[in-house]
Every structure is written in C-alpha cells, then in structure tokens.
Design an enzyme around this catalytic site. Structure first.
Site, PDB file in Angstrom:
ATOM      1  N   ASP A 284       0.863  -1.176   0.000  1.00  0.00           N
ATOM      2  CA  ASP A 284       0.000   0.000   0.000  1.00  0.00           C
ATOM      3  C   ASP A 284       0.900   1.227   0.000  1.00  0.00           C
ATOM      4  OD1 ASP A 284      -1.787   2.036   0.381  1.00  0.00           O
ATOM      5  OD2 ASP A 284      -2.727   1.193   2.172  1.00  0.00           O
TER       6      ASP A 284
ATOM      7  N   ASN B  85       2.528   5.180 -11.313  1.00  0.00           N
ATOM      8  CA  ASN B  85       1.165   5.265 -11.824  1.00  0.00           C
ATOM      9  C   ASN B  85       0.092   5.202 -10.741  1.00  0.00           C
ATOM     10  OD1 ASN B  85      -1.141   4.678 -13.895  1.00  0.00           O
ATOM     11  ND2 ASN B  85      -1.127   2.879 -12.554  1.00  0.00           N
TER      12      ASN B  85
ATOM     13  N   TYR C 119      -6.577  17.249  -5.958  1.00  0.00           N
ATOM     14  CA  TYR C 119      -6.152  16.275  -6.967  1.00  0.00           C
ATOM     15  C   TYR C 119      -5.334  16.967  -8.050  1.00  0.00           C
ATOM     16  CZ  TYR C 119      -6.414  12.773 -10.682  1.00  0.00           C
ATOM     17  OH  TYR C 119      -6.104  11.872 -11.675  1.00  0.00           O
TER      18      TYR C 119
ATOM     19  N   LYS D 162      -1.305  16.564  -9.023  1.00  0.00           N
ATOM     20  CA  LYS D 162      -0.845  16.244 -10.373  1.00  0.00           C
ATOM     21  C   LYS D 162       0.033  17.369 -10.941  1.00  0.00           C
ATOM     22  CE  LYS D 162      -2.831  12.214 -10.915  1.00  0.00           C
ATOM     23  NZ  LYS D 162      -2.040  10.975 -11.079  1.00  0.00           N
TER      24      LYS D 162
END
Length: 247
Positions: free
Chosen positions: A59, A84, A146, A150
């Site tokens: 994890d 990823n 988010y 990114k």
C-alpha cells in the site's frame, strides 16, 4: 534484458504500460495492494509474452508500503520506473474527509517522490534509465487537491528531466484526460471525449522517443492544454470549475 517496475500495474493505465513493456520483451515488477490480482496479472503476462514478472503487494499510501518497494528497488535492477498508482476523491476539498485527502496526497506525491529517489542511484550508476510519472491534464488547471498533486508531479518530472539528462535518464510526465479504466464511468462526459488506455500508452511511448517533457494523448486534450496554457489565469480558474479530466 531490462526491467520495468510499475505501480498500480494490475489495472487501468498501469496495466496498459505493463502489457506494452511485456510485449516489447521487458521483465516486470508489478506493485499493487491485491496479491491475488497481482498473481493473476503477472501470470497472464508471463504466459502471453514469455517475460519474467515479479510482484510486490504494498500500500503505497503508507510509509511501510513505500519502504517495501524501495528495498526491492535497491536490491535489483530497475531500468524503467512507472509511477502510476493513484486515485481521485468523490467529493472536492474540503467536503472529503481530511484523512482521505491526506491519503490521496501520500499516494500521488509522497510515493513517487520516494520511489524515484530510490531508483535514481542505480540508474545513474548504469548510465541509463526511464521514469514515467502518470500525471493528468487536471494538473494544468487550478482543480482542487487532486489537480494540485498532479501539478506537483508534472513540475517534479520536468525538473528531474533537466537534472538527469546528463546521466542518460529520460523522464516524462504523462498527462491523460478522461480515460476508460476500471474507475466508475462519468455519464455526463460525452463518449467522444474519452480516451482508451492504449491511446495514452501509445502517445507516451512516442513522446518518450521524441524526448518531450509532457505527453498528452488526443487532439482535443492537446487543444485543451494549449488553451489552458495561454488563457488568463482568471479564465483558467473558471474552466476549472467544470468537471476536470482525471486519469
């Protein structure tokens, strides 16, 4: 024979890269949480392509999970690293629970930071290597936590690209838009906007060969990225109010 380590390698874009690298003859190290799914995916890729495929159940949103993968990287040869693993949240900040926000940031930011740090010494010593960081076009806009995570990954990749080029290491930020994966489908997004995983992977491999800093698949998302880049920040912020593409 070279080896690719792929986090989140049993589904979606991660699985797409695993299939591509296996088809090209690369051995694999697949990282995910579900051991049964890891074993099934690794077995399928071994049988289909005749490559060696190891698995690590970890994890990556936890320090122990990252440490387990870092230890494996230090003890073997990793020529290609694909960061990823990741996910978005159903509700935007601050409506999502704070613990969920922190877990997402650990997965999207801390895990790539740590695994890349572990992989660089070996790549530098060998004089070659490839790092693919799976970001998102959401990182091009002010699109919540988010998008912020990114955006960090995109800038991290572009900085690394410059720093590591003299050592023969290639770094690419892959920035997908809406992509058909195992994640729930968003019914309000028209079908023509969606990409396939193979489109994302194909474009990334082309852009890697062309030594580009970012890879964006699909003409419409390339136009989107260009518009965002040139739009005034106030307009870009308004664009971000609509549902932002997520990988």
């Amino acid at each position: 024979m070279t080896t690719a380590l792929i986090t989140g390698g049993t589904s979606g874009i991660g699985l797409g890269f695993a299939r591509r690298f296996a088809a090209d003859g690369h051995d694999l190290i697949l990282v995910a949480r579900d051991q049964a799914r890891l074993d099934r995916t690794a077995g399928e890729l071994r049988d289909r392509h005749g490559v060696h495929a190891d698995t690590i159940s970890a994890d990556l949103a936890t320090p122990d999970g990252c440490a387990a993968v870092e230890k494996h990287i230090a003890s073997t040869t990793v020529d290609i690293l694909v960061n990823n693993a990741g996910h978005a949240l159903a509700e935007p900040y601050p409506r999502s629970p704070l613990a969920d926000e922190e877990r997402m940031l650990d997965l999207l930011v801390r895990a790539p930071l740590r695994l890349t740090h572990a992989a660089i010494p070996g790549m530098t010593a060998r004089g070659h290597g490839t790092i693919l960081n799976i970001a998102s076009v959401a990182g091009l806009l002010p699109a919540g936590t988010y998008g912020a995570a990114k955006a960090w990954l995109i800038h991290f990749s572009e900085s690394l690209r410059l720093d590591l080029a003299p050592h023969g290491i290639r770094v690419l930020a892959v920035c997908p838009g809406f992509t058909h994966t195992d994640a729930p489908h968003i019914d309000t997004v028209p079908d023509w906007i969606w990409l396939t995983v193979d489109q994302v992977v194909d474009q990334a491999m082309k852009d890697l060969r062309r030594k580009k800093p970012r890879s964006i698949a699909g003409r419409h998302f390339k136009l989107y990225a260009t518009a965002v880049h040139h739009a005034p920040r106030r307009l870009a912020a308004r664009m971000a109010r609509s549902r932002t593409p997520k990988d």
